[in-house]
Scaffold this active site. Structure first.
Site, PDB file in Angstrom:
ATOM      1  N   ASN A 147     -10.194   0.208  -4.740  1.00 26.53           N
ATOM      2  CA  ASN A 147     -10.675   0.679  -3.258  1.00 26.53           C
ATOM      3  C   ASN A 147     -12.147   1.699  -3.276  1.00 26.53           C
ATOM      4  OD1 ASN A 147      -9.836   2.437  -4.276  1.00 26.53           O
ATOM      5  ND2 ASN A 147      -8.076   3.689  -2.285  1.00 26.53           N
ATOM      6  N   GLU A 245      -4.112  10.337 -10.500  1.00 28.35           N
ATOM      7  CA  GLU A 245      -4.299  10.542  -9.479  1.00 28.35           C
ATOM      8  C   GLU A 245      -3.686   9.310  -8.226  1.00 28.35           C
ATOM      9  OE1 GLU A 245      -5.709  12.690  -7.403  1.00 28.35           O
ATOM     10  OE2 GLU A 245      -6.547  14.112  -9.728  1.00 28.35           O
ATOM     11  N   CYS A 279      -5.841   6.757   0.066  1.00 29.99           N
ATOM     12  CA  CYS A 279      -4.822   7.905  -0.171  1.00 29.99           C
ATOM     13  C   CYS A 279      -5.254   8.692   0.229  1.00 29.99           C
ATOM     14  CB  CYS A 279      -5.295   8.035  -2.408  1.00 29.99           C
ATOM     15  SG  CYS A 279      -6.712   9.140  -2.587  1.00 29.99           S
ATOM     16  N   GLU A 452      -9.356  16.074 -10.049  1.00 25.88           N
ATOM     17  CA  GLU A 452     -10.291  15.702 -10.193  1.00 25.88           C
ATOM     18  C   GLU A 452     -11.329  16.431  -9.194  1.00 25.88           C
ATOM     19  OE1 GLU A 452     -10.425  11.056  -9.924  1.00 25.88           O
ATOM     20  OE2 GLU A 452      -9.199  11.279 -12.007  1.00 25.88           O
TER      21      GLU A 452
END
Ligand code: NAD
Length: 472
Positions: A147, A245, A279, A452
């Site tokens: 994505n 993640e 997400c 991150e």
């Protein structure tokens, strides 16, 4: 015009290749090397051999490599954006935003590389000096989704390289061409041999091999929670650092005192970016009963103004889904919700094509519907009515996911109170934009492990070496 990588990745150059498709048309746009387990082993061996010298360099030298990489990427920013649109489908303006976002991480970690400090510990041992220093873990593997084919690679790899790790990247088989273009830019930056490698393959076995490999000391994965669980399990025998993640199922909470126009605009932004394949997407839109009708009316109007089509058309707001399967998941979730009593308040128009899915606004969504609990990775906006603060906090927390949440309210005391009780890694109040290089991006519960971005994103690729220096 696609980068030369695309032409290089032709059948004659590799023993095996796999085809890459444009989701807007279904047509083939190129090939990527279908690399083998032997290729994976070789890439890891080279990365392990390169690690001692790379980690021993001055941090400022590693930062200089990162800046050269960023410059090489920036020089072809337009081409990279076009490539993202071609293989991922998102509108070109969004793809350009992704390139700017991704390059921001390379610059950020070039800056952070020189600010990794340890500590001197007040000694409890007579005659001994105690020191704790962050040290790079070793070979780091980055496994990324489709994505955000550019940003997810750069957010991981720049942090790991800055920390002193060497890196092997394994992109999604849906979007390998962007990864190959990033690798080409790394060649231009002249990273030493073995410091940065990319492995492309059609099957998950490459990723599985990297996760299990004993010389790999860190796996940084972005993708689904299902695969994340598998990676955690497969990494266990070699006890390596696993950074995850994973999926999200963000609540978007509209309190009765919110600015309704601004809330609708933020909701549209948080829901429909990347056609909802994000997400951070607003997946459960909780609206206070007293403002429900007004909010939904405005949301319908705003959504009706969105145009769906190929990402190359500058007038388009939503591109296609990554493939027909993803569109089908959305259709199934809508069907299930409607069968259980939800109402379709709006269904948009989209062009013919298997991978297209028109935006849907579902009203009256409840806990007994699949869409309340399953990650919605598409342009479906489920609206849920609530009556009070405690209730909405409880229902928003009713999820295995804990990545991001949104609050819309004019009462900042309430915003702080609710934020403290939401079991989410990131909360945005009165905005749909919250991420970027200085932000420790990440989730709680089954949305992930580690962060991150920010300095923590770099430190997650290190662990502490402790020294006890005794003076005789
Ligand atoms: P996915 O989990 O299917 O695949 C992600 C990557 O893992 C791909 O490169 C795939 O080839 C690889 N892979 C698959 N099985 C593997 C295995 N057993 N071992 C090692 N590697 C394996 O995810 P996707 O469909 O590409 O992406 C969508 C998902 O990613 C969504 O759930 C979304 O929420 C999540 N996502 C999360 C974030 C975040 O930062 N939290 C960001 C973007 C996407």
């Amino acid at each position: 015009m696609l980068p030369s990588t695309l032409q290089q990745a032709s059948q004659k150059d590799y023993a095996a290749t796999f085809a890459v498709h444009d989701p807007a048309t279904g047509s083939q746009i190129g090939f990527a090397p279908d690399q083998t387990l032997a290729d994976a082993d070789e890439a890891v061996a080279r990365a392990a051999a390169a690690f001692p010298a790379w980690s021993a360099r001055l941090a400022s030298e590693r930062a200089a490599y990162l800046r050269r990489w960023r410059d090489a990427l920036a020089a072809q920013a337009d081409t990279l954006a076009e490539l993202i649109t071609q293989e991922q489908g998102k509108p070109l303006a969004e793809a350009r935003g992704e390139v700017a976002y991704g390059l921001g991480f390379v610059e950020w970690f070039a800056q952070e590389a020189v600010r990794v400090n340890g500590s001197i510990i007040a000694s409890h041992l007579p005659g001994s000096r105690l020191m704790a220093t962050p040290a790079p873990l070793g070979v780091a593997v980055a496994i990324t989704p489709w994505n955000f084919p550019l940003a997810m690679i750069l957010r991981k790899a720049a942090a790991a390289l800055a920390a002193g790790c060497t890196v092997v990247v394994k992109p999604s088989p849906e979007t390998p061409l962007t990864a190959l273009a990033i690798a080409e830019a790394a060649q231009e930056a002249e990273f030493p041999d073995g410091v940065y490698a990319t492995l492309t393959g059609a099957s998950p076995v490459l990723g599985e091999r990297l996760v299990a490999h004993p010389l790999v000391r860190a796996v940084s994965f972005t993708g689904s929670t299902v695969v994340g669980r598998r990676i955690l399990r497969d990494a266990a025998p070699t006890v390596k650092r696993v950074l995850l993640e994973l999926g999200g199922h963000a609540p978007f909470i509209v309190f009765e005192d919110a600015d309704m126009d601004a809330a609708v605009a933020d909701c549209v932004g948080a829901k429909f970016v990347t056609s909802g394949q994000d997400c951070l997407a607003a997946n459960r839109i909780f609206v206070h009963r007293s403002v429900h009708d007004a909010f939904v009316d405005k949301l319908v109007t705003a959504t009706a103004a969105l145009k769906v089509g190929p990402g190359t058309d500058p007038t388009v707001d939503l591109g296609p889904m990554i493939h027909a399967g993803q569109a089908q998941v959305c259709a199934d979730q809508v069907e299930d919700a409607v069968a259980k009593g939800a109402v379709v308040r709006f269904q948009g128009y989209c062009p013919e094509g298997e991978a297209y899915f028109a935006p849907v606004i579902l009203d009256g969504v409840r806990e007994d519907m699949r869409i309340f609990h399953e990650e919605t990775f598409g342009p479906v906006a489920p609206v849920i009515i609530f009556d009070d603060e405690d209730e909405v906090i409880r229902r928003a927390n009713d999820s295995v996911y804990g990545l991001a949440a949104y609050i819309q309210t004019a009462d900042l005391a309430r915003a702080l109170r609710v934020q403290q009780q939401l079991d989410y890694g990131m909360v945005a109040v009165n905005t749909d934009r919250m991420t970027g290089p200085p932000v420790p991006f990440g989730g709680r519960r089954q949305s992930g492990l580690g962060r991150e971005g920010a300095q923590q994103g770099l430190l997650d690729f290190t662990d502490i070496k402790y020294l006890c220096l005794h003076q005789r």
